[in-house]
Scaffold this motif. Structure first.
Motif, short mmCIF file in Angstrom:
data_model
loop_
_atom_site.label_atom_id
_atom_site.label_comp_id
_atom_site.label_asym_id
_atom_site.label_seq_id
_atom_site.Cartn_x
_atom_site.Cartn_y
_atom_site.Cartn_z
N HIS A 68 0.84 -1.20 0.00
CA HIS A 68 0.00 0.00 0.00
C HIS A 68 0.88 1.25 0.00
N TYR A 108 -4.26 3.66 0.15
CA TYR A 108 -5.29 2.62 -0.02
C TYR A 108 -6.67 3.24 0.11
N GLN A 139 -4.29 -7.24 -4.38
CA GLN A 139 -4.57 -5.81 -4.16
C GLN A 139 -5.81 -5.57 -3.30
#
Ligand code: UD1
Length: 374
Positions: free
Chosen positions: A201, A205, A263
């Motif tokens: 991240h 994020y 992700q």
């Protein structure tokens, strides 16, 4: 004055914490009794909140659990009646818009016990939302209505509720936020606890929550939303704490594969301090929650609301919130806009100052004094 305070589900817990604290500051004038209906019962949905927020253990737990709306509401009413008779309070205080709110208010008003509604007057004008029905009916049978934003008074006036019963005091959930912000737990600490230090991240994020029946109970809608989240995560990694309802629906509809990618960080329901840290440090929030629309406005973090309407219009008028609905193209367009321009700056609404619960405690005590004298 003995005041019976009702909680039932997660969004009630962060609202009751400052109210219990404000009552205890009034010393002998108030005896607050805390009743939990047990609408939410998982450890992750309950104890994490009580502990983190220093809420006293409930004096009474009705242990109702889940069920259809009719079953749940009826079970709460049946079990609440004897508890109310036993406690004999001067007033019953209910919060927000969940099934426990309406069920307990309805029992109390028919027993002649005054009902006090905190977070009154919010309207989405969407009667397909169970919470909207709970709001309208609870407000109709409440004796005192404490509101979080000025728009609420117009809604209540339109429904024939006398203005003397309505008091604009601000937002108790923001009291809790201000009180706990310095203790918030950030993503790196959460990753360590969860053994997920692999989650990348570096450029920030997005934090995502989803649980509204209108978004998660229909397989086509849920699929489209998760596909959109997957697309977003290619640009900005997504942290996604899953409500039990949502996790259940994803499994039921066989959609888990859509979000099982590096992700997207799937987490169990987070505690209050974890959620606060996740929101504070996020580049944006994507949500269908009511509370998160308000919390992101208080934090100055852009919020993309995955609904067509909001019962909290001040978060759009003054805060950082944008309504995106659940259409993928619309969500992606707003997401792109937020990424490019940083999102709405917003300002803090009136009385979201950390002192709403003190105003409520003082006003309610004075009101009960007057009633007793009359
Ligand atoms: C309720 C509130 C909603 C609020 C939400 C916050 C109503 C009508 N809705 O919705 O306004 O935003 O809480 O979470 O009151 N479940 C568990 N463990 C729990 C609780 C629920 O597994 O501790 C699962 C069960 O499968 C249950 C489902 O979640 O059937 C829904 O729970 P319920 O309390 O009916 O409503 P929420 O969706 O949580």
């Amino acid at each position: 004055h003995r005041i019976l305070c009702i909680v039932g589900a997660r969004p009630n817990f962060m609202k009751i914490a400052p109210i219990m604290a404000a009552f205890s500051q009034l010393g002998e004038r108030v005896q607050a009794v805390l009743l939990h209906t047990g609408q939410h019962y998982d450890v992750a949905m309950n104890h994490q909140y009580f502990e983190a927020l220093g809420i006293p253990a409930p004096d009474i737990n009705l242990e109702i659990g889940s069920g259809s709306h009719a079953q749940q509401t009826a079970a709460i009413m049946q079990h609440f009646e004897p508890a109310l008779e036993q406690v004999q309070p001067a007033a019953v205080l209910v919060l927000g818009d969940i099934n426990s709110t309406l069920a307990c208010a309805l029992v109390a008003v028919k027993k002649g016990v005054p009902v006090v509604h905190v977070e009154a007057g919010l309207r989405s004008n969407d009667r397909s939302m169970p919470e909207e029905i709970n709001r309208i009916l609870t407000d109709q049978i409440s004796d005192l209505l404490y509101t979080t934003e000025a728009n609420a008074l117009q809604n209540l006036t339109r429904e024939g509720i006398a203005a003397e019963r309505v008091r604009f005091v601000g937002n108790v959930m923001i009291d809790t936020l201000r009180h706990n912000l310095a203790r918030a737990i950030s993503l790196p600490q959460i990753l360590a606890t969860q053994g997920r230090e692999d989650f990348r991240h570096d450029k920030g994020y997005a934090v995502l929550t989803l649980h509204r029946p209108s978004n998660v109970d229909d397989p086509a809608v849920l699929r489209a939303l998760l596909e959109t989240v997957r697309t977003i995560s290619a640009t900005l990694p997504v942290v996604f704490p899953l409500h039990p309802r949502t996790r259940g629906m994803i499994e039921k509809f066989g959609l888990a594969g859509l979000i099982d990618i590096p992700q997207i960080l799937q987490l169990p329901p987070m505690g209050y301090l974890e959620m606060l840290g996740l929101m504070r440090d996020a580049r944006l929030a994507l949500t269908d929650s009511g509370g998160i629309q308000e919390e992101t406005t208080a934090l100055g973090v852009p919020c993309v609301t995955l609904r067509h309407n909001t019962e909290r219009p001040i978060t759009v008028e003054q805060g950082t919130n944008t309504l995106a609905g659940n259409d993928p193209q619309a969500i992606l367009a707003i997401f792109a806009e937020v990424m490019e321009h940083g999102g709405k700056a917003g300002r803090i609404p009136e009385f979201w100052d950390g002192h709403a619960a003190e105003r409520i405690a003082q006003d309610l005590c004075d009101w009960l004094d007057q009633r007793r004298a009359a």
